[in-house]
Design a protein around this motif. Sequence first.
Motif, PDB file in Angstrom:
ATOM      1  N   PRO A  64      12.442 -28.563  77.508  1.00 13.54           N
ATOM      2  CA  PRO A  64      13.432 -27.728  76.839  1.00 13.54           C
ATOM      3  C   PRO A  64      14.638 -28.583  76.473  1.00 13.54           C
ATOM      4  O   PRO A  64      15.189 -29.269  77.335  1.00 13.54           O
ATOM      5  N   PRO A  74      16.445 -21.254  71.511  1.00 21.78           N
ATOM      6  CA  PRO A  74      15.563 -21.967  72.438  1.00 21.78           C
ATOM      7  C   PRO A  74      14.691 -22.979  71.688  1.00 21.78           C
ATOM      8  O   PRO A  74      14.163 -22.668  70.616  1.00 21.78           O
ATOM      9  N   ALA A  75      14.555 -24.150  72.260  1.00 23.50           N
ATOM     10  CA  ALA A  75      13.826 -25.206  71.553  1.00 23.50           C
ATOM     11  C   ALA A  75      13.164 -26.144  72.559  1.00 23.50           C
ATOM     12  O   ALA A  75      13.594 -26.256  73.704  1.00 23.50           O
ATOM     13  N   VAL A  76      12.121 -26.786  72.080  1.00 20.61           N
ATOM     14  CA  VAL A  76      11.368 -27.740  72.898  1.00 20.61           C
ATOM     15  C   VAL A  76      11.342 -29.077  72.168  1.00 20.61           C
ATOM     16  O   VAL A  76      11.056 -29.121  70.964  1.00 20.61           O
ATOM     17  N   ALA A 104       4.790 -24.019  73.474  1.00 22.85           N
ATOM     18  CA  ALA A 104       6.211 -23.808  73.164  1.00 22.85           C
ATOM     19  C   ALA A 104       6.411 -22.421  72.558  1.00 22.85           C
ATOM     20  O   ALA A 104       7.356 -21.701  72.906  1.00 22.85           O
ATOM     21  N   ALA A 109       9.990 -20.494  72.232  1.00 21.76           N
ATOM     22  CA  ALA A 109      10.791 -21.492  71.501  1.00 21.76           C
ATOM     23  C   ALA A 109      10.884 -21.115  70.025  1.00 21.76           C
ATOM     24  O   ALA A 109       9.923 -20.635  69.423  1.00 21.76           O
ATOM     25  N   VAL A 112      10.265 -26.644  67.653  1.00 18.68           N
ATOM     26  CA  VAL A 112       9.741 -27.838  68.322  1.00 18.68           C
ATOM     27  C   VAL A 112      10.230 -29.017  67.492  1.00 18.68           C
ATOM     28  O   VAL A 112      10.071 -29.026  66.266  1.00 18.68           O
TER      29      VAL A 112
END
Length: 154
Positions: A64, A74-76, A104, A109, A112
């Motif tokens: 993360p 939210p992001a990966v 993800a 997420a 990405v």
Amino acid sequence: MNASAPTPCVVDLTSVDTHEVRMAVLRKGTPSRDPCYAQDDLPDTRHLGVRIADRLVATSTWLPAPWPHDTAAPAVQLRGMAVLDDVQGLGVGRLLLDAGVSRARAHGARYVWARARDSAIGFYERAGFAVVGDVFVDDATGLDHHLVVLTLND
Ligand SMILES: CC(C)(COP(=O)(O)OP(=O)(O)OC[C@H]1O[C@@H](n2cnc3c(N)ncnc32)[C@H](O)[C@@H]1OP(=O)(O)O)[C@@H](O)C(=O)NCCC(=O)NCCS
């Protein structure tokens, strides 16, 4: 892959499991002899690889981390994407990328993203990633890179 070849299989790994492939692929011809990333053993970091029969042929690391251009979502981040030289071009990288992106997405997420070396940008573009921003030089490798991002829709 030919029809009689063993089926590539996506597997969970420890951080140490990734070192051999990272060294062989990502540190080859670079000044760095260090296969580690600072985030390798954080609680939410995951390492995914591909095995063909008993051989580990590809590794990747997913953690993360906010996408720099939309830090509220939210992001990966994908790090350390590597496929052994003799297995490149056979679909293993895409298999691994798709597996990580699916995870993800399942974890909610919105993005990405990765710091992609320029020689690999076409690989990410084939999977729907966009290139964002200007070129920069990565400290560990000395190679030109760009940010790439895949936006995951609902
Ligand atoms: C980049 C890498 C991960 C791709 O994995 P791979 O198993 O070789 O790629 P695949 O066979 O799954 O290719 C999937 C698609 O991307 C394309 N592709 C793969 N590597 C590419 C590259 N370097 N440039 C342009 N396109 C590429 C393939 O032609 C294929 O296209 P298709 O959908 O039209 O068939 C792998 O080649 C590698 O480890 N390279 C050296 C290390 C590296 O650059 N890692 C990325 C760091 S950011």
